[in-house]
Design an enzyme around this catalytic site. Structure first.
Site, short mmCIF file in Angstrom:
data_model
loop_
_atom_site.label_atom_id
_atom_site.label_comp_id
_atom_site.label_asym_id
_atom_site.label_seq_id
_atom_site.Cartn_x
_atom_site.Cartn_y
_atom_site.Cartn_z
N ARG A 1 10.98 4.00 3.70
CA ARG A 1 10.60 3.02 4.76
C ARG A 1 11.86 2.27 5.16
NH1 ARG A 1 5.57 -1.06 4.73
NH2 ARG A 1 4.61 0.92 5.24
N LYS B 1 25.68 -3.43 0.06
CA LYS B 1 27.15 -3.36 0.03
C LYS B 1 27.68 -2.57 1.21
CE LYS B 1 26.67 -2.77 -4.93
NZ LYS B 1 26.71 -1.67 -5.90
N HIS C 1 4.42 5.79 11.67
CA HIS C 1 4.00 5.61 10.28
C HIS C 1 3.07 6.79 9.96
CE1 HIS C 1 2.92 3.97 6.53
NE2 HIS C 1 2.64 2.72 6.86
N ARG D 1 0.79 -1.22 0.00
CA ARG D 1 0.00 0.00 0.00
C ARG D 1 0.83 1.28 0.00
NH1 ARG D 1 -2.79 -3.77 1.56
NH2 ARG D 1 -0.85 -4.30 2.57
N THR D 2 1.76 1.37 0.93
CA THR D 2 2.43 2.66 1.11
C THR D 2 3.24 3.01 -0.13
OG1 THR D 2 2.55 2.10 3.44
CG2 THR D 2 3.82 4.01 2.73
N1 CP Z 1 -0.51 -0.04 5.75
C1 CP Z 1 0.72 -0.30 5.27
O1 CP Z 1 1.72 0.31 5.65
O2 CP Z 1 0.75 -1.27 4.30
P1 CP Z 1 2.05 -1.73 3.52
O3 CP Z 1 2.98 -2.36 4.53
O4 CP Z 1 1.58 -2.69 2.48
O5 CP Z 1 2.68 -0.49 2.95
#
Ligand code: CP
Length: 305
Positions: A101, A80, A129, A51-52
């Protein structure tokens, strides 16, 4: 230049402005089809995501911009031994904005301190998040019509769940919020959060059984027990199916209680709940695109890009 590391990096007024822009984008996508023409978004994902990452990429494409990046640390020079600080210096040469991320708490913050472009924390370990929180707030605001006067149940992995930590942090700034934390003993919400709630005088209760509090909720925020955050498989297996929201339990909830989930889900919401009009987790993922469109445009504007 501003970054987004934590939902609190934006004031309540700035968030309100962002949600208004996102609603306008939802209502009239063609109006924004060229807003980021010539701009590039880098998605640097050192941890898996559906999603993100894809909603960020979809958001930038909807704005007429381009995307580049990696979806796996193993395919980047991190494998590396390259540091996050060096990587972001390089990304700053290639892109106008970056969503990152990382499994390590604070890594996007390190990146922001070396970056020449705005950095968005797209999830750092068990910490924060913030763009999921923007998505959650926009979903609640759009479907409930308010972000105040709410009794919110958060259920599942409240210890490691970064979406939960970010959402609580963000919601405490609105009036008359009450939390019900539903988790097994081992996955209770961290003490630093309950201490913060006590300091602010925000009411909360911690319970183990979901059934007993369902009738009191305006919102139920379900979460997955996250295999990747456990140190031993035995604990994960013991706790993973602790909560399963199903049709029978939904009968205990009010007619207008909404069920949110940041997704992905495993077993914690039975698929027989998906058709219930109160189950809004797929709509929630759609709101994530509009709010990320608004965020990209706003951060680029603020950076003068
Ligand atoms: N909600 C969420 O962060 O989903 P993903 O881990 O798929 O990005």
């Amino acid at each position: 230049m501003r970054h987004l590391m934590n939902p609190l990096d934006f004031s309540v007024e700035e968030l309100d402005q962002l949600f208004r822009l996102a609603r306008d984008m939802e209502a009239d996508m063609p109006k924004y089809a060229h807003s980021c023409a010539g701009k590039k978004l880098a998605t640097c994902f050192y941890e898996p995501s559906t999603r993100t990452r894809l909603s960020f990429e979809s958001a930038m494409l909807n704005l007429g911009g381009s995307v580049l990046g990696f979806s796996d640390a193993g395919s980047s020079s991190a494998s590396k031994g390259e540091s996050v600080a060096d990587t972001i210096r390089i990304i700053s040469c290639y892109a106008d904005i970056c969503a990152m991320r990382h499994p390590k708490e604070g890594a996007p913050m390190v990146a922001a301190s070396y970056s020449g472009v705005p950095v968005i924390n797209a999830g750092d370990g068990g910490h924060q998040h913030p763009t999921q929180t923007l998505t959650d707030l926009m979903t609640i605001r759009s479907l409930k019509g308010r972000l105040s006067d709410l009794t919110i149940g958060l259920c599942g992995d409240l210890k490691f769940g970064r979406t939960v930590h970010s959402l609580i942090n963000a919601l405490v700034r609105y009036d008359n919020i009450r939390f019900l934390f539903i988790s097994p003993e081992e996955l209770r919400v961290p003490d630093y959060i309950t201490e913060m709630l006590k300091e602010k005088g925000i009411p909360y209760e911690e319970v183990i059984r979901l059934e007993e509090i369902l009738p009191r909720l305006d919102l139920l925020y379900m979460t997955r027990v996250q295999k990747e955050r456990f140190f031993n498989e035995e604990d994960y297996v013991r706790l993973k199916d602790f909560y399963i929201l199903d049709k029978a339990k939904m009968k205990l909830a009010s007619e207008d209680m909404l069920v949110l989930h940041p997704l992905p889900r495993v077993n914690e919401i039975s698929v027989d709940v998906d058709d219930d009009p109160r189950a809004v987790y797929f709509k929630q993922a759609q709101y994530g695109v509009y709010v990320r469109m608004a965020l990209i445009l706003t951060l680029l504007d603020w950076a003068g890009a």
